[in-house]
Design a protein around this motif. Structure first.
Motif, PDB file in Angstrom:
ATOM      1  N   SER A 125       0.844  -1.194   0.000  1.00 19.26           N
ATOM      2  CA  SER A 125       0.000   0.000   0.000  1.00 19.26           C
ATOM      3  C   SER A 125       0.875   1.238   0.000  1.00 19.26           C
ATOM      4  N   PHE A 126       0.378   2.277  -0.620  1.00 21.82           N
ATOM      5  CA  PHE A 126       0.997   3.596  -0.493  1.00 21.82           C
ATOM      6  C   PHE A 126      -0.028   4.467   0.202  1.00 21.82           C
ATOM      7  N   GLY A 127       0.283   4.931   1.388  1.00 14.99           N
ATOM      8  CA  GLY A 127      -0.711   5.646   2.180  1.00 14.99           C
ATOM      9  C   GLY A 127      -1.855   4.684   2.452  1.00 14.99           C
ATOM     10  N   ASN A 128      -3.083   5.098   2.177  1.00 12.29           N
ATOM     11  CA  ASN A 128      -4.177   4.138   2.394  1.00 12.29           C
ATOM     12  C   ASN A 128      -4.643   3.527   1.075  1.00 12.29           C
ATOM     13  N   ARG A 129      -3.766   3.630   0.058  1.00 12.87           N
ATOM     14  CA  ARG A 129      -4.112   3.066  -1.240  1.00 12.87           C
ATOM     15  C   ARG A 129      -3.434   1.705  -1.397  1.00 12.87           C
ATOM     16  N   CYS A 130      -4.253   0.673  -1.549  1.00 14.18           N
ATOM     17  CA  CYS A 130      -3.712  -0.675  -1.675  1.00 14.18           C
ATOM     18  C   CYS A 130      -3.416  -0.950  -3.149  1.00 14.18           C
TER      19      CYS A 130
ATOM     20  N   PRO B 191      -3.822  -2.585 -17.501  1.00 13.62           N
ATOM     21  CA  PRO B 191      -3.930  -1.135 -17.692  1.00 13.62           C
ATOM     22  C   PRO B 191      -2.976  -0.363 -16.799  1.00 13.62           C
ATOM     23  N   SER B 192      -2.794   0.884 -17.137  1.00 16.31           N
ATOM     24  CA  SER B 192      -1.953   1.786 -16.361  1.00 16.31           C
ATOM     25  C   SER B 192      -2.478   1.885 -14.934  1.00 16.31           C
ATOM     26  N   GLY B 193      -1.569   1.836 -13.978  1.00 10.98           N
ATOM     27  CA  GLY B 193      -1.969   1.962 -12.583  1.00 10.98           C
ATOM     28  C   GLY B 193      -2.362   0.641 -11.937  1.00 10.98           C
ATOM     29  N   ALA B 194      -2.248  -0.468 -12.683  1.00 14.52           N
ATOM     30  CA  ALA B 194      -2.638  -1.768 -12.142  1.00 14.52           C
ATOM     31  C   ALA B 194      -1.689  -2.239 -11.043  1.00 14.52           C
ATOM     32  N   GLY B 195      -0.480  -1.661 -11.005  1.00 12.22           N
ATOM     33  CA  GLY B 195       0.497  -2.063  -9.991  1.00 12.22           C
ATOM     34  C   GLY B 195       1.639  -2.889 -10.557  1.00 12.22           C
ATOM     35  N   LYS B 196       1.778  -2.875 -11.873  1.00  8.13           N
ATOM     36  CA  LYS B 196       2.778  -3.726 -12.521  1.00  8.13           C
ATOM     37  C   LYS B 196       4.198  -3.333 -12.129  1.00  8.13           C
ATOM     38  N   THR B 197       4.479  -2.034 -12.235  1.00  6.80           N
ATOM     39  CA  THR B 197       5.829  -1.584 -11.890  1.00  6.80           C
ATOM     40  C   THR B 197       6.130  -1.850 -10.417  1.00  6.80           C
ATOM     41  N   THR B 198       5.158  -1.582  -9.574  1.00  2.00           N
ATOM     42  CA  THR B 198       5.336  -1.826  -8.141  1.00  2.00           C
ATOM     43  C   THR B 198       5.701  -3.284  -7.885  1.00  2.00           C
ATOM     44  N   LEU B 199       5.004  -4.182  -8.563  1.00  2.00           N
ATOM     45  CA  LEU B 199       5.288  -5.610  -8.395  1.00  2.00           C
ATOM     46  C   LEU B 199       6.712  -5.940  -8.837  1.00  2.00           C
TER      47      LEU B 199
ATOM     48  N   SER C 218      14.334  -0.639 -15.964  1.00  2.00           N
ATOM     49  CA  SER C 218      13.172   0.113 -15.506  1.00  2.00           C
ATOM     50  C   SER C 218      12.479   0.802 -16.664  1.00  2.00           C
ATOM     51  N   GLN C 219      11.297   1.300 -16.365  1.00  5.80           N
ATOM     52  CA  GLN C 219      10.484   1.971 -17.372  1.00  5.80           C
ATOM     53  C   GLN C 219      11.229   3.187 -17.939  1.00  5.80           C
ATOM     54  N   LYS C 220      12.035   3.823 -17.079  1.00  2.00           N
ATOM     55  CA  LYS C 220      12.821   4.976 -17.535  1.00  2.00           C
ATOM     56  C   LYS C 220      14.284   4.735 -17.190  1.00  2.00           C
TER      57      LYS C 220
ATOM     58  N   THR D 232       4.208  -5.248 -20.254  1.00  2.00           N
ATOM     59  CA  THR D 232       4.008  -4.493 -21.487  1.00  2.00           C
ATOM     60  C   THR D 232       2.575  -4.011 -21.637  1.00  2.00           C
ATOM     61  N   HIS D 233       2.444  -2.825 -22.263  1.00  2.00           N
ATOM     62  CA  HIS D 233       1.127  -2.311 -22.636  1.00  2.00           C
ATOM     63  C   HIS D 233       0.758  -2.816 -24.017  1.00  2.00           C
ATOM     64  N   ASN D 234       1.804  -3.281 -24.702  1.00  2.00           N
ATOM     65  CA  ASN D 234       1.649  -3.623 -26.105  1.00  2.00           C
ATOM     66  C   ASN D 234       1.195  -5.080 -26.231  1.00  2.00           C
TER      67      ASN D 234
HETATM   68  N1  LIG Z   1       6.099   5.532  -4.234  1.00  2.00           N
HETATM   69  C1  LIG Z   1       4.763   5.667  -4.448  1.00  2.00           C
HETATM   70  N2  LIG Z   1       4.041   6.478  -3.659  1.00  2.00           N
HETATM   71  C2  LIG Z   1       2.706   6.619  -3.837  1.00  2.00           C
HETATM   72  N3  LIG Z   1       2.014   6.002  -4.794  1.00  2.00           N
HETATM   73  C3  LIG Z   1       2.671   5.183  -5.614  1.00  2.00           C
HETATM   74  C4  LIG Z   1       4.088   4.972  -5.488  1.00  2.00           C
HETATM   75  N4  LIG Z   1       4.482   4.118  -6.455  1.00  2.00           N
HETATM   76  C5  LIG Z   1       3.355   3.801  -7.141  1.00  2.00           C
HETATM   77  N5  LIG Z   1       2.270   4.425  -6.641  1.00  2.00           N
HETATM   78  C6  LIG Z   1       0.895   4.314  -7.136  1.00  2.00           C
HETATM   79  O1  LIG Z   1       0.581   2.952  -7.248  1.00  2.00           O
HETATM   80  C7  LIG Z   1      -0.220   2.703  -8.395  1.00  2.00           C
HETATM   81  C8  LIG Z   1       0.400   1.623  -9.235  1.00  2.00           C
HETATM   82  O2  LIG Z   1       1.599   2.131  -9.783  1.00  2.00           O
HETATM   83  P1  LIG Z   1       2.466   1.293 -10.791  1.00  2.00           P
HETATM   84  O3  LIG Z   1       3.590   2.170 -11.201  1.00  2.00           O
HETATM   85  O4  LIG Z   1       2.803   0.003 -10.184  1.00  2.00           O
HETATM   86  O5  LIG Z   1       1.461   1.093 -11.992  1.00  2.00           O
HETATM   87  P2  LIG Z   1       1.710   0.402 -13.408  1.00  2.00           P
HETATM   88  O6  LIG Z   1       0.789  -0.746 -13.498  1.00  2.00           O
HETATM   89  O7  LIG Z   1       3.142   0.132 -13.595  1.00  2.00           O
HETATM   90  O8  LIG Z   1       1.238   1.557 -14.393  1.00  2.00           O
HETATM   91  P3  LIG Z   1       1.854   1.977 -15.824  1.00  2.00           P
HETATM   92  O9  LIG Z   1       1.366   0.964 -16.773  1.00  2.00           O
HETATM   93  O10 LIG Z   1       1.242   3.320 -16.075  1.00  2.00           O
HETATM   94  O11 LIG Z   1       3.330   2.013 -15.682  1.00  2.00           O
HETATM   95  C9  LIG Z   1      -0.310   4.042  -9.127  1.00  2.00           C
HETATM   96  O12 LIG Z   1      -1.591   4.571  -8.888  1.00  2.00           O
HETATM   97  C10 LIG Z   1       0.741   4.893  -8.511  1.00  2.00           C
HETATM   98  O13 LIG Z   1       0.337   6.229  -8.459  1.00  2.00           O
END
Ligand SMILES: Nc1ncnc2c1ncn2[C@@H]1O[C@H](COP(=O)(O)OP(=O)(O)OP(=O)(O)O)[C@@H](O)[C@H]1O
Ligand SMILES: [Mg+2]
Lengths: 215, 241
Positions: B12-17, B37-45, B85-87, B192-194
């Motif tokens: 979770s980030f803050g109260n966002r799971c 989709p974007s924001g699914a949490g892929k990068t976080t994982l 990484s993505q960037k 990938t988004h593609n």
């Molecule tokens: N360090 C952080 N602090 C707060 N929120 C974060 C942090 N890292 C990620 N998030 C939030 O977690 C959610 C998932 O982010 P993530 O980067 O994992 O998405 P994603 O699936 O990789 O999206 P994309 O396809 O756009 O790259 C997003 O809403 C993002 O704003």
């Protein structure tokens, strides 16, 4: 007169150069450490450091004067009215600037470079080295600004140096003296020398910086 | 054996799971794609899988060893894997030096040949002596790929490694990934988004949505006969956000 001029100029370079060197050797490692670490109160440290950028040189000089005067705690060292006292005074003024600027140079590069280094297999020492290396252009700027502050400063060296001819007179304090005595042209000439020293130094550092940018 | 095994990963980030008790298993030698989709949490994982940040709960096991999320302790394991990484960013040095960096930090002195092959693999020999920071987007991605593979990691994790690139660079990088996996027998996990890219290169595909893995299967099945309605609408391009 001419040998006096040479003496004053060399002492200026020596005092400010040594102070910058001394300050940098303390402030660069500290600034890197503070810039890379996350800790509670980091913002406070940052604010205090930035406030000290504008610390009045006369006040720094006064504090050092009290410490070094015969009745002061460091009086036995007999440093008051010596070039060493002047170096110490300018070091005090330069340290916060170099810490602050190094800190921000390192902080801005820190996260991305840290992660890249870690991912590529660097241990924590290597990671720190890489981050500092990547921040080198900003760190060089920090040293440049620090030297500029030291060279231009007059209040502190006047107090703890005493503007003694052949001994503690530097360009800035000489300018004060010449102005008081109405020798404006000579004062301006000294000012020109001061600017030239700054220019030569900045030019050399800039070249070094550009080289750093390229390699 | 599975090369990557994640059990009950939550974050979770803050109260966002962002991740909700994710289970993921990638077989050794697989080329595994995560779409979503974007924001699914892929990068976080991915960041959790390669020890860039710890999960709130759950365990990650790579090549049979569990991540401790203590930097020094994970170092030997981290050195067997790689992440782009993505960037990606280049160090302020030449392309050649950038690519040699992982070898330098491992104390490998005479890695010239490895660097040469890594550069050749992505067609960057001509630019080897240019500064890393002057590369174009596509060249930078290729440099990042060379740098990430020069030390022959067994597990390669990629985050959108062809985002915003032209077809030429996409083709070049896809070929590089596919042949790297084939030559080294490495395990590749890519986000990938593609969708076409997943179809082209991945053997297994997982669909991720709102911090959960909705389903995973052979790539062809995910695209042709998805089990979950949401996967179906995503791969048909009907999912509206
Ligand atoms: N360090 C952080 N602090 C707060 N929120 C974060 C942090 N890292 C990620 N998030 C939030 O977690 C959610 C998932 O982010 P993530 O980067 O994992 O998405 P994603 O699936 O990789 O999206 P994309 O396809 O756009 O790259 C997003 O809403 C993002 O704003
Ligand atoms: Mg992402």
């Amino acid at each position: 007169m001419e040998s006096d001029l040479l003496n004053v100029t060399l002492l200026s370079i020596l005092v400010s150069g040594t102070a910058t060197l001394l300050a940098s050797s303390i402030a660069i490692p500290l600034g890197c450490y503070l810039g890379m670490r996350k800790f509670k109160g980091k913002e406070l440290v940052r604010t205090v450091t930035y406030t000290l950028y504008g610390f009045p040189p006369v006040v720094a000089g006064l504090v050092l004067y009290i410490l070094l005067s015969n009745s002061g705690p460091l009086g036995s060292l007999q440093l008051l009215f010596t070039p060493i006292a002047m170096i110490l005074a300018q070091t005090l003024l330069v340290v916060p600037i170099v810490i602050g600027l190094t800190m921000s140079a390192v902080s801005t590069t820190s996260k991305d470079y840290t992660e890249t280094a870690i991912i590529l297999g660097a241990d924590s020492w290597r990671t720190a080295r890489t981050v500092i290396h990547e921040a080198r252009i900003g760190i060089i700027s920090a040293v440049m600004v620090g030297f500029g502050r030291a060279l231009a400063e007059v209040g502190a060296v006047m107090l703890v140096g005493g503007n003694i001819q052949w001994h503690t007179r530097v360009l800035t304090t000489a300018i004060v003296l010449e102005t008081r005595e109405g020798n404006f042209e000579y004062g301006l000439a000294l000012g020109a020398i001061l600017l030239t020293i700054g220019m030569v130094f900045f030019y050399l550092m800039k070249r070094y910086q550009d080289k750093g940018m390229l390699t | 054996m599975s090369a990557i095994k994640a059990r009950g990963i939550s974050k979770s980030f803050g109260n966002r799971c962002v991740l909700k008790a994710i289970d993921l298993e990638v077989e050794e030698g697989d080329l595994f794609a995560i779409i979503g989709p974007s924001g699914a949490g892929k990068t976080t994982l991915l960041r959790i899988l390669c020890s860039l940040q710890p999960p709130d709960s759950g365990t990650v096991t790579i090549l049979g060893k569990q991540m401790s999320y203590r930097e020094a302790e994970d170092l030997p394991l981290r050195r067997r894997m790689s992440f782009i990484s993505q960037k990606p960013i280049a160090f302020r040095e030449t392309v050649r030096e950038n690519v040699a960096y992982p070898l330098r930090v491992r104390g490998i002195e005479n890695g010239n040949e490895m660097v040469y092959h890594a550069l050749q693999h992505v067609g960057l020999l001509d630019l080897a002596d240019n500064l890393g920071v002057t590369l174009s987007g596509g060249e930078l991605q290729r440099m990042a790929f060379a740098r990430a593979t020069v030390y022959n990691p067994e597990v390669l994790i990629l985050d959108e490694f062809t985002a915003h690139l032209d077809p030429y660079n996409i083709k070049m990088l896809e070929d590089a990934v596919v042949s790297y996996r084939k030559e080294k027998g490495a395990t590749v996990l890519t986000v990938t988004h593609n969708l076409f890219q997943a179809k082209r290169i991945a053997s297994t595909t997982a669909f991720m949505l709102d911090g959960v893995i909705v389903e995973q299967n052979e790539t062809a099945r995910i695209f042709n006969s998805p089990a979950d309605e949401r996967t179906g609408s995503f791969v048909r391009g009907e999912m509206i956000f």
